[in-house]
Design a protein around this motif. Structure first.
Motif, PDB file in Angstrom:
ATOM      1  N   MET A  38       0.816  -1.222   0.000  1.00  0.00           N
ATOM      2  CA  MET A  38       0.000   0.000   0.000  1.00  0.00           C
ATOM      3  C   MET A  38       0.848   1.270   0.000  1.00  0.00           C
ATOM      4  SD  MET A  38      -3.090  -1.113  -0.061  1.00  0.00           S
ATOM      5  CE  MET A  38      -4.190   0.164   0.500  1.00  0.00           C
ATOM      6  N   ASP A  57      11.928   2.828   4.814  1.00  0.00           N
ATOM      7  CA  ASP A  57      11.423   1.471   5.062  1.00  0.00           C
ATOM      8  C   ASP A  57      12.623   0.620   5.456  1.00  0.00           C
ATOM      9  OD1 ASP A  57       8.668  -0.245   3.963  1.00  0.00           O
ATOM     10  OD2 ASP A  57      10.457  -1.390   4.490  1.00  0.00           O
ATOM     11  N   PRO A  92       2.390  -2.586   9.174  1.00  0.00           N
ATOM     12  CA  PRO A  92       1.479  -3.725   9.303  1.00  0.00           C
ATOM     13  C   PRO A  92       0.465  -3.631  10.452  1.00  0.00           C
ATOM     14  CG  PRO A  92       3.711  -4.491   8.857  1.00  0.00           C
ATOM     15  CD  PRO A  92       3.808  -3.009   9.089  1.00  0.00           C
ATOM     16  N   LYS A 265      -5.170 -10.393  11.403  1.00  0.00           N
ATOM     17  CA  LYS A 265      -4.742  -9.314  12.306  1.00  0.00           C
ATOM     18  C   LYS A 265      -5.914  -8.381  12.615  1.00  0.00           C
ATOM     19  CE  LYS A 265      -3.259  -5.762  10.363  1.00  0.00           C
ATOM     20  NZ  LYS A 265      -3.723  -4.452   9.923  1.00  0.00           N
TER      21      LYS A 265
HETATM   22  P1  NAD Z   1       3.033  -4.644   3.791  1.00  0.00           P
HETATM   23  O1  NAD Z   1       3.459  -5.695   4.744  1.00  0.00           O
HETATM   24  O2  NAD Z   1       3.071  -4.908   2.325  1.00  0.00           O
HETATM   25  O3  NAD Z   1       3.892  -3.296   4.057  1.00  0.00           O
HETATM   26  C1  NAD Z   1       4.328  -2.855   5.317  1.00  0.00           C
HETATM   27  C2  NAD Z   1       5.672  -2.162   5.140  1.00  0.00           C
HETATM   28  O4  NAD Z   1       6.114  -1.680   6.411  1.00  0.00           O
HETATM   29  C3  NAD Z   1       6.782  -3.110   4.603  1.00  0.00           C
HETATM   30  O5  NAD Z   1       7.417  -2.534   3.486  1.00  0.00           O
HETATM   31  C4  NAD Z   1       7.718  -3.235   5.798  1.00  0.00           C
HETATM   32  O6  NAD Z   1       9.069  -3.428   5.434  1.00  0.00           O
HETATM   33  C5  NAD Z   1       7.499  -1.902   6.493  1.00  0.00           C
HETATM   34  N1  NAD Z   1       7.914  -1.928   7.896  1.00  0.00           N
HETATM   35  C6  NAD Z   1       7.609  -2.834   8.848  1.00  0.00           C
HETATM   36  N2  NAD Z   1       8.185  -2.504  10.018  1.00  0.00           N
HETATM   37  C7  NAD Z   1       8.880  -1.343   9.783  1.00  0.00           C
HETATM   38  C8  NAD Z   1       9.679  -0.509  10.593  1.00  0.00           C
HETATM   39  N3  NAD Z   1       9.899  -0.784  11.879  1.00  0.00           N
HETATM   40  N4  NAD Z   1      10.223   0.598  10.037  1.00  0.00           N
HETATM   41  C9  NAD Z   1      10.025   0.895   8.733  1.00  0.00           C
HETATM   42  N5  NAD Z   1       9.273   0.119   7.910  1.00  0.00           N
HETATM   43  C10 NAD Z   1       8.712  -0.985   8.431  1.00  0.00           C
HETATM   44  O7  NAD Z   1       1.566  -4.232   4.250  1.00  0.00           O
HETATM   45  P2  NAD Z   1       0.456  -3.445   3.380  1.00  0.00           P
HETATM   46  O8  NAD Z   1      -0.372  -4.437   2.635  1.00  0.00           O
HETATM   47  O9  NAD Z   1       1.076  -2.316   2.659  1.00  0.00           O
HETATM   48  O10 NAD Z   1      -0.473  -2.904   4.567  1.00  0.00           O
HETATM   49  C11 NAD Z   1      -0.108  -1.815   5.386  1.00  0.00           C
HETATM   50  C12 NAD Z   1      -1.296  -1.486   6.282  1.00  0.00           C
HETATM   51  O11 NAD Z   1      -2.409  -1.131   5.462  1.00  0.00           O
HETATM   52  C13 NAD Z   1      -1.746  -2.656   7.169  1.00  0.00           C
HETATM   53  O12 NAD Z   1      -2.150  -2.177   8.418  1.00  0.00           O
HETATM   54  C14 NAD Z   1      -2.913  -3.233   6.389  1.00  0.00           C
HETATM   55  O13 NAD Z   1      -3.828  -3.906   7.228  1.00  0.00           O
HETATM   56  C15 NAD Z   1      -3.508  -1.981   5.777  1.00  0.00           C
HETATM   57  N6  NAD Z   1      -4.262  -2.204   4.537  1.00  0.00           N
HETATM   58  C16 NAD Z   1      -3.777  -3.046   3.563  1.00  0.00           C
HETATM   59  C17 NAD Z   1      -4.553  -3.238   2.419  1.00  0.00           C
HETATM   60  C18 NAD Z   1      -4.088  -4.186   1.326  1.00  0.00           C
HETATM   61  O14 NAD Z   1      -4.904  -4.511   0.440  1.00  0.00           O
HETATM   62  N7  NAD Z   1      -2.839  -4.639   1.321  1.00  0.00           N
HETATM   63  C19 NAD Z   1      -5.791  -2.594   2.256  1.00  0.00           C
HETATM   64  C20 NAD Z   1      -6.213  -1.726   3.227  1.00  0.00           C
HETATM   65  C21 NAD Z   1      -5.446  -1.525   4.374  1.00  0.00           C
END
Ligand code: NAD
Length: 323
Positions: A38, A57, A92, A265
């Motif tokens: 996202m 990141d 996340p 989650k």
């Molecule tokens: P993802 O796991 O693809 O991305 C999360 C990113 O955060 C990763 O690039 C990871 O390396 C980074 N990260 C983790 N810990 C970190 C830290 N300490 N410092 C810096 N970076 C760090 O997850 P996503 O799918 O992009 O989802 C992100 C949020 O959005 C979640 O809460 C999810 O529930 C929500 N969301 C996702 C979707 C979807 O379709 N994927 C839709 C709506 C909402």
């Protein structure tokens, strides 16, 4: 257009102080932490709209991709926090947001008073409240602003954004939110954004389960599930969930999208919140059990439309187009 990237946020620099035309208009530097499925397209949309973005990141290829699109790559969260007056997080879950914002070397240690943190991750609403309290003690503002719509809407900038926090802070960042979203609604005080997201996640999970039950019934009865989808999508059973997920099931394409593990989650956050409110939510509980079952089978990285596989296993029937 010029003024779009300037707003009354943060402190004026020397140039801004000396130029009357800039009175009350200070440069906006956006920090973006969390460049996953996202965060990457959301940060890229801000860049495309002309905003100046500093990104971070822990996964280097993710950071490199956003830097290649024009962002400045920060070497640490503290470095990013010191130079930005709006900091967006897209991480996340609650533990990651707590670490990034409140942890050692986190946003709180380096951000200036007046900075606005916009947490767009989907997390436990109680944690949003807790984080905001600590930030407020340092003069830092916060909104919780989770999103719905998934990767396709993150790419085309049409996410639905649900926001909790103070109205005056929401008004300061609304234009930025509307670069990433088709709508941004202030629902209530801090935590309300994530309460709304939990309601959203219950509705989506139960819709996918209902779709799976309907399509498995049709398949077992020998009726083409694709024809069923075509026949019902314009009626009362039609929904955004059905339109997005039925084609994935028919194509047997469970590439995420939204991973089952992320929905687990969210449903665990639903469970905790329901418990603290003294609520019984039978459908959400059932959906969580089904997804946990798929996780035990190693299917947690699949898109949540893969919930259909729970029903397929239970009934020994596959939802497939008839040849
Ligand atoms: P993802 O796991 O693809 O991305 C999360 C990113 O955060 C990763 O690039 C990871 O390396 C980074 N990260 C983790 N810990 C970190 C830290 N300490 N410092 C810096 N970076 C760090 O997850 P996503 O799918 O992009 O989802 C992100 C949020 O959005 C979640 O809460 C999810 O529930 C929500 N969301 C996702 C979707 C979807 O379709 N994927 C839709 C709506 C909402």
């Amino acid at each position: 257009m010029f003024f779009r990237h300037w707003s009354p946020i943060g402190e004026a620099n020397a140039f801004e102080k000396e130029n009357p035309i800039m009175k009350g208009c200070y440069k906006m530097q956006i920090g973006f932490i969390g460049l996953g499925i996202m965060g990457k397209p959301m940060a890229k949309n801000l860049l495309k709209a002309g905003y100046s973005v500093t990104a971070f990141d822990v996964v280097k290829p993710n950071l490199d991709e956003v830097a290649a699109a024009g962002a400045k790559a920060a070497s640490s969260i503290a470095e990013l926090s010191a130079e930005c007056n709006i900091i967006i997080t897209m991480l996340p879950n609650s533990p990651q947001v707590k670490t990034v914002v409140l942890g050692e070397g986190g946003v709180i240690t380096a951000a200036k008073p007046g900075t606005i943190v916009v947490d767009m991750s989907s997390i436990d609403p109680m944690v949003s409240i807790e984080i905001e309290k600590e930030l407020q003690a340092k003069g830092i503002e916060m909104l919780d602003a989770p999103v719905s719509g998934g990767e396709p809407k993150a790419i085309d900038g049409s996410l639905s954004i649900m926001v909790g926090g103070k109205e005056e802070i929401f008004n300061k960042v609304k234009d930025i939110l509307l670069v990433m979203g088709g709508s941004a609604v202030l629902v209530g005080k801090i935590g309300s954004g994530n309460i709304t997201k939990l309601a959203n996640q219950i509705i989506v999970a139960v819709n996918i389960a209902a779709m799976s039950e309907g399509l498995i019934l049709a398949s077992k009865a020998g009726v083409d599930p694709e024809k069923v989808f075509e026949a019902i999508k314009g009626g009362l059973a039609g929904s955004t969930v059905l339109n997005a997920k039925a084609p994935m099931v028919l194509d047997r394409n469970f590439k995420p999208g939204f991973r089952i593990e992320l929905h687990i989650k969210d449903l665990n956050n639903v469970k905790d919140t329901a418990e603290s409110l003294g609520l019984q939510l039978p459908f959400a509980t059932q959906a969580l059990e089904m997804m946990n079952h798929l996780k035990e089978e190693g299917k947690e990285k699949n898109d949540h439309s893969g919930l259909v596989e729970y029903y397929e296993e239970l009934n020994g029937v596959k939802v497939e187009r008839l040849k």
